[in-house]
Write an enzyme that holds these catalytic residues in place. Structure first.
Site, short mmCIF file in Angstrom:
data_model
loop_
_atom_site.label_atom_id
_atom_site.label_comp_id
_atom_site.label_asym_id
_atom_site.label_seq_id
_atom_site.Cartn_x
_atom_site.Cartn_y
_atom_site.Cartn_z
CB SER A 1 3.10 2.03 6.29
OG SER A 1 1.90 2.06 6.98
CG ASP B 1 -0.32 -3.87 2.66
OD1 ASP B 1 0.31 -3.47 1.58
OD2 ASP B 1 -0.43 -2.87 3.62
CG HIS C 1 -0.42 0.37 2.38
ND1 HIS C 1 -0.02 -0.52 3.56
CD2 HIS C 1 -0.03 1.54 3.15
CE1 HIS C 1 0.50 0.10 4.50
NE2 HIS C 1 0.50 1.46 4.14
#
Ligand SMILES: *[C@@H]1O[C@H](CO)[C@@H](O)[C@H](O)[C@H]1NC(C)=O
Ligand SMILES: *[C@@H]1O[C@H](CO)[C@@H](O)[C@H](O)[C@H]1NC(C)=O
Ligand SMILES: *[C@@H]1O[C@H](CO)[C@@H](O)[C@H](O)[C@H]1NC(C)=O
Ligand SMILES: *[C@@H]1O[C@H](CO)[C@@H](O)[C@H](O)[C@H]1NC(C)=O
Ligand SMILES: *[C@@H]1O[C@H](CO)[C@@H](O)[C@H](O)[C@H]1NC(C)=O
Ligand SMILES: *[C@@H]1O[C@H](CO)[C@@H](O)[C@H](O)[C@H]1NC(C)=O
Ligand SMILES: *[C@@H]1O[C@H](CO)[C@@H](O)[C@H](O)[C@H]1NC(C)=O
Ligand SMILES: *[C@@H]1O[C@H](CO)[C@@H](O)[C@H](O)[C@H]1NC(C)=O
Ligand SMILES: *[C@@H]1O[C@H](CO)[C@@H](O)[C@H](O)[C@H]1NC(C)=O
Length: 745
Positions: A672, A549, A498
């Site tokens: 992330s 992801d 992502h």
């Protein structure tokens, strides 16, 4: 006390005395004092107690180093009236034995800190040190100065070490020179050297030691360590060619390590414990290489007590290193045993070798290396001379090879090529010695190896602690996105899918890892998991669906591996099995059971701090029965209208967050793609990567932020995306980059 390695025969010599008879009296401390120093007693004043004199550095106890309390209450040796015990200045052996040159200043004796300089007569040139200082351990600094002349001999003049004399002045092929030490000195090493066909002298230069001369831990570790290192690293050779093609690990070699510790009565219990500690240190050190040696560990006196049986390693039992360590640690010396039957030890080792050879076959046995490490006084007083048994072991290992061209293969079989003899000062130093033996930093290519700090205060320390950390910036028309990633091999960085948006090009992606070759790495390509589809469950009430992801970024050029730049371990690879000390054939499941075994598994991930520093966040993956309760909070995430949390949180996620029973940290936006990891000893293993969360509790993109009661984070469990990782990182046909060895199942 001494310490010797002979080929692979290493013996730690302890000052040892034997006695027998009835208990009579205790010894007294009368007249035991030492001028300028002090003494310690191993068993107070009871019989068998060893009185050990200590002096400041640069001094040694004279006339004796130790005294033993005998059964009749007298000391051996008894103190003498006219030579009181005192600390004497350390003396170095006579350097004036040098030929064809001058030593200045000429002195009768040379003491600690005395300096000498050496000059050759005209027509001669010097090799070795022209200036030497007498060191506190009774040795000269530098190396033996040798004045030589072009003589047409095949070998160069081998010189004469301080304190020695040499017989033999012809240096042609096959000629032998013999060394002996002058009075009061004893020879350490090999007394003979032969001029070999290659123009080199066999063996190492011998040395003359006084009773007070010893090798420092550093010296022993450098010499012993380099040979251990060689034998271990050739098993696991890093072939990093200029073309940067691949790092291949040959797993064919097998290393068998036989360790025996003398526990006969006169060695104190404390010493046994120190020896155990030293063994454990050594096992730990060796296992920091990717090799998993097979161990035979025994204690002996007049009897042989097997602690770890090497044959277990061949019975496909999974002998874990930690098991070995706890067995060694828990071993208790039972009843007292007198006598040292060295022959028994060698016989046992010989038997084991014979079994192994029979088991694996002669051909395979050639791939085996054997290292024997022995802690003993070396004074076999029972069971006869071990020399014939040692000869038989050598035959076994050498395969009775003879002849010139076999010399090299012989050494290969034995692992430790050159002969080393050492003498160290005290048992405590044995552990220190082993501590120094293997410097992990020199071992490249080991995933997850890192340094620990109490507190990380510089960016260099941060790199050493998290050498796999990569910062990723993706700059496109909509602005820039920052993510973390982890180096998984010299060419690939693992991150979250992502982080990328549709239409991103490799040139938009910048990876930062400072390997000394420039901080910013150009990106060749990036590959998202084929099943990643953020809109995949829009119609099921999950507007942003983060399953799969995960993405891999391929760098244009490989990064230079060092102690501050090194891949992290990822699941289901052989490299990770090695890091986890799984012996033999291991499985992915075993790794998962080891890493994600408890209902609450503590994991860590990183967040940016000011400067180039990072903070470590702690969280607990809720597994098993605790999982359902954890993931249900996914439904509280904004805009999720699904009613079953499993729609948004598939089995591919680990769930962390909340305050029960521990207050976890929550992930912020900039975290992330970063590794969710666990440390196993000195190795870091990535189990997941930071994907998404239910609440934004962070004021900024990063920071050490604590969870509230209901906030949850979901991380892609790498064990669930192994096929994707394997397809790229384990693809053998890709010779362009190094491949990881993935487990079959
Ligand atoms: C020797 O000393 C120990 C304590 O150090 C004491 O228990 C013992 O009774 C003494 N033995 C004799 C024979 O004096
Ligand atoms: C050598 O060392 C001894 C003992 O420390 C000292 O007395 C002597 O002066 C030294 N000799 C030289 C030439 O430095
Ligand atoms: C490394 O690999 C290259 C080619 O792949 C080979 O020629 C070379 O001998 C290898 N070096 C070592 C030390 O194995
Ligand atoms: C390693 O062992 C296998 C079989 O045991 C053999 O086929 C292979 O040639 C060996 N590789 C090397 C480099 O010796
Ligand atoms: C090596 O030679 C000796 C005799 O020299 C023999 O007894 C022994 O069995 C031989 N060992 C092997 C492994 O062939
Ligand atoms: C490895 O871990 C041990 C403790 O488990 C620690 O004492 C040692 O310093 C570590 N080594 C490195 C290189 O960080
Ligand atoms: C993503 O999922 C949606 C809904 O199932 C589907 O229409 C779309 O084609 C998928 N996109 C990709 C790239 O597979
Ligand atoms: C929730 O949906 C609304 C409307 O589609 C949107 O404006 C908002 O940004 C969404 N919130 C989040 C956190 O995605
Ligand atoms: C390995 O890479 C080659 C070349 O890119 C590719 O054709 C092949 O399908 C890959 N194999 C696997 C198992 O992914």
């Amino acid at each position: 006390m001494g310490f010797a390695v002979h080929c692979s025969w290493l013996a730690a010599l302890l000052c040892l005395h034997f006695f027998g008879g009835q208990v009579c009296c205790n010894c007294t401390e009368e007249k035991m004092e030492i001028e300028g120093g002090h003494y310690t007693l191993t068993k107070q004043l009871q019989k068998g107690s060893l009185l050990i004199y200590h002096c400041p550095e640069g001094y040694y106890p004279y006339p004796v180093m130790t005294r033993l309390c005998q059964h009749d209450g007298s000391w051996r040796k008894a103190p003498r009236k006219f030579t009181p015990q005192r600390c004497r200045v350390v003396e170095c052996p006579d350097p004036t034995v040098m030929e064809y040159g001058e030593v200045s200043p000429p002195q009768e004796n040379y003491f600690v800190n005395n300096e000498t300089t050496y000059e050759c007569y005209s027509g001669y040139t010097m090799r070795g040190s022209a200036r030497r200082v007498c060191l506190p351990n009774g040795k000269w600094s530098g190396s033996t100065p040798i004045c030589g002349r072009e003589s047409g001999h095949s070998c160069a003049d081998p010189g004469i070490p301080a304190g020695a004399s040499r017989a033999g002045n012809i240096f042609g092929i096959d000629e032998t020179v013999k060394y002996s030490c002058n009075s009061n000195l004893f020879l350490v090493g090999s007394s003979e050297r032969v001029c070999l066909e290659n123009g080199q002298w066999s063996n190492k230069e011998p040395a003359c030691y006084y009773k007070h001369t010893y090798d420092t831990s550093l010296e022993v570790s450098q010499a012993f360590g380099s040979s251990i290192r060689e034998s271990l690293t050739t098993l696991e050779s890093l072939n990093d060619t200029q073309a940067g093609k691949m790092i291949r690990i040959s797993k064919n070699g097998t290393l068998n390590i036989y360790i025996a510790v003398d526990i006969s009565e006169s060695i104190e219990k404390e010493d046994v414990n120190k020896a155990k500690k030293a063994i454990i240190t050594l096992i730990r050190k060796i296992s920091s290489f990717t090799v998993n040696p097979n161990y035979e560990i025994a204690f002996f006196s007049s009897a042989f007590y097997e602690v770890v049986n090497i044959l277990d390693f061949f019975n496909e039992q999974h002998v874990k290193r930690n098991t070995i360590i706890s067995i060694v640690d828990n071993f208790k010396v039972g009843q007292k045993n007198t006598g040292t039957d060295l022959n028994l030890v060698f016989k046992n080792f010989l038997d084991k070798m014979a079994f192994i050879k029979q088991r694996v076959g002669t051909e395979q046995f050639k791939e085996h290396r054997h290292v024997i490490i022995l802690f003993t006084d070396g004074a076999y007083n029972m069971g006869g001379s071990p020399v014939p048994t040692v000869a038989r072991i050598k035959n076994m290992v050498y395969m009775n090879h003879t002849g010139e061209q076999e010399t090299q293969s012989r050494e290969a079989y034995l692992g430790l090529g050159p002969k080393h003899y050492f003498r160290i000062k005290a048992f405590e130093e044995l552990q220190e010695t082993f501590d120094l033996i293997i410097d992990e930093e020199e071992v490249k290519g080991l995933c997850g190896l890192h340094k620990e700090y109490k507190e990380v205060t510089s960016s260099q320390e941060a790199r050493n602690k998290y050498p796999w950390l990569a910062s990723i910036t993706i700059q496109n028309k909509d602005g820039s996105t920052k993510c973390f990633g982890s180096l998984v091999n010299p060419y690939f960085v693992l991150t979250a899918a992502h982080c990328f948006t549709f239409g991103d090009q490799p040139k938009d992606v910048k990876v930062q890892i400072d390997d000394g070759q420039g901080r910013e790495k150009k990106v060749k390509n990036f590959i998202l998991h084929p099943k990643y589809n953020i809109t995949g469950k829009k119609d099921k009430g999950v507007p942003e669906f983060y399953d799969y992801d995960v993405a891999l970024i391929q760098l244009e050029e490989y990064v230079q591996i060092s102690s501050s730049v090194r891949p992290i371990c990822i699941p289901c690879t052989q490299e990770t099995s090695d890091a986890l000390q799984l012996v033999g054939v291991s499985t992915c499941k075993q790794q998962e059971e080891l890493l994600l075994r408890n209902a609450l598994e503590r994991v860590s991930f990183l967040t940016k701090k000011s400067g180039n520093l990072v903070d470590e966040k702690d969280a607990h993956a809720k597994l098993g029965a605790l999982r359902a309760n954890c993931i249900k909070h996914a439904l509280e995430a904004p805009n999720i209208t699904a009613t079953d949390p499993k729609v948004a949180v598939t089995d591919n996620f680990l769930c962390t967050g909340g305050q029960d029973p521990f207050r976890d940290h929550v992930a912020c936006k900039g975290d992330s793609g970063g590794a969710v990891f666990k440390n196993y000893e000195n190795r870091t293993i990535q189990v997941a990567l930071v994907s998404w969360g239910t609440k934004n509790l962070c004021k900024w993109e990063s920071g050490k932020v604590e969870s509230d009661k209901t906030s949850r984070d979901f991380h892609i469990n790498l064990f669930r995306v192994v096929d994707f990782l394997k397809g790229i990182l384990g693809n053998d046909t890709q010779h362009e980059y190094s491949t990881l060895e993935f487990l079959k199942d």
